[in-house]
Design a protein around this motif. Structure first.
Motif, PDB file in Angstrom:
ATOM      1  N   HIS A  78      43.715  35.426  39.328  1.00 24.63           N
ATOM      2  CA  HIS A  78      44.264  35.764  38.014  1.00 24.63           C
ATOM      3  C   HIS A  78      44.698  37.216  37.881  1.00 24.63           C
ATOM      4  N   HIS A  79      44.243  38.064  38.773  1.00 23.11           N
ATOM      5  CA  HIS A  79      44.571  39.496  38.750  1.00 23.11           C
ATOM      6  C   HIS A  79      44.184  40.137  37.413  1.00 23.11           C
ATOM      7  N   TRP A  80      43.037  39.704  36.876  1.00 25.67           N
ATOM      8  CA  TRP A  80      42.541  40.273  35.637  1.00 25.67           C
ATOM      9  C   TRP A  80      41.903  41.633  35.861  1.00 25.67           C
ATOM     10  N   MET A  81      41.504  41.920  37.111  1.00 27.97           N
ATOM     11  CA  MET A  81      40.829  43.176  37.426  1.00 27.97           C
ATOM     12  C   MET A  81      41.297  43.678  38.781  1.00 27.97           C
ATOM     13  N   THR A  82      41.162  44.976  38.986  1.00 33.20           N
ATOM     14  CA  THR A  82      41.388  45.555  40.298  1.00 33.20           C
ATOM     15  C   THR A  82      40.066  45.523  41.074  1.00 33.20           C
ATOM     16  N   MET A  83      40.112  45.851  42.335  1.00 36.46           N
ATOM     17  CA  MET A  83      38.877  45.881  43.125  1.00 36.46           C
ATOM     18  C   MET A  83      37.926  46.971  42.620  1.00 36.46           C
ATOM     19  N   GLU A  84      38.472  48.073  42.130  1.00 37.58           N
ATOM     20  CA  GLU A  84      37.617  49.121  41.581  1.00 37.58           C
ATOM     21  C   GLU A  84      36.898  48.630  40.327  1.00 37.58           C
ATOM     22  N   GLN A  85      37.616  47.938  39.459  1.00 41.46           N
ATOM     23  CA  GLN A  85      36.981  47.373  38.267  1.00 41.46           C
ATOM     24  C   GLN A  85      35.971  46.305  38.658  1.00 41.46           C
ATOM     25  N   PHE A  86      36.260  45.550  39.709  1.00 46.05           N
ATOM     26  CA  PHE A  86      35.332  44.522  40.166  1.00 46.05           C
ATOM     27  C   PHE A  86      34.041  45.147  40.686  1.00 46.05           C
ATOM     28  N   SER A  87      34.151  46.279  41.369  1.00 47.05           N
ATOM     29  CA  SER A  87      32.917  46.940  41.833  1.00 47.05           C
ATOM     30  C   SER A  87      32.113  47.462  40.646  1.00 47.05           C
ATOM     31  N   ASP A  88      32.802  47.930  39.599  1.00 47.87           N
ATOM     32  CA  ASP A  88      32.089  48.307  38.372  1.00 47.87           C
ATOM     33  C   ASP A  88      31.417  47.091  37.750  1.00 47.87           C
ATOM     34  N   LEU A  89      32.103  45.965  37.775  1.00 46.18           N
ATOM     35  CA  LEU A  89      31.552  44.717  37.246  1.00 46.18           C
ATOM     36  C   LEU A  89      30.262  44.342  37.962  1.00 46.18           C
ATOM     37  N   VAL A  90      30.276  44.414  39.274  1.00 42.13           N
ATOM     38  CA  VAL A  90      29.080  44.061  40.056  1.00 42.13           C
ATOM     39  C   VAL A  90      27.931  45.006  39.705  1.00 42.13           C
ATOM     40  N   THR A  91      28.221  46.288  39.601  1.00 45.43           N
ATOM     41  CA  THR A  91      27.190  47.266  39.269  1.00 45.43           C
ATOM     42  C   THR A  91      26.592  47.000  37.895  1.00 45.43           C
ATOM     43  N   ILE A  92      27.434  46.805  36.910  1.00 45.50           N
ATOM     44  CA  ILE A  92      26.949  46.586  35.543  1.00 45.50           C
ATOM     45  C   ILE A  92      26.229  45.249  35.425  1.00 45.50           C
ATOM     46  N   ALA A  93      26.768  44.191  36.064  1.00 42.78           N
ATOM     47  CA  ALA A  93      26.158  42.867  35.965  1.00 42.78           C
ATOM     48  C   ALA A  93      24.774  42.832  36.596  1.00 42.78           C
TER      49      ALA A  93
END
Length: 102
Positions: A32-47
């Motif tokens: 879906h390209h809703w996030m970049t890989m940098e945002q995804f790494s932030d997602l993993v950290t926060i989750a």
């Protein structure tokens, strides 16, 4: 339209993601390209830092990023809806057959 896509994607994740919530998350970046890989790494950290299941935390985070507060609500509800339905069905069956002596 984005809310509907969020709902369907996280409903699918809630129903079929075996192996943890993060196993199904790369489709948010790749499909879906809703996030970049940098945002995804932030997602993993926060989750992983916040209490609760990773799939629910990531649904809330992606929903906020994609469609704001309403997106977070839609994605979170869609992610937990399958589990809620199954638990309610099992609770009903338990209540109905609790007097059964097998």
């Amino acid at each position: 339209m984005v809310l509907w896509e969020l709902f369907l994607r996280y409903l699918q994740i809630g129903m079929f993601s075996f192996g943890g919530g993060l196993a199904a998350m790369p489709q948010v970046v790749d499909v879906h390209h809703w996030m970049t890989m940098e945002q995804f790494s932030d997602l993993v950290t926060i989750a992983e830092m916040t209490p609760g299941p990773i799939a629910v935390n990531s649904a809330t985070f992606v929903g906020i990023q994609v469609a704001g507060f309403l997106g977070a609500v839609v994605a979170t509800i869609a992610c937990i809806l399958p589990a809620m339905v199954v638990v309610n069905i099992l609770g009903y069956l338990y209540y109905k057959y609790r007097e059964l002596t097998i």
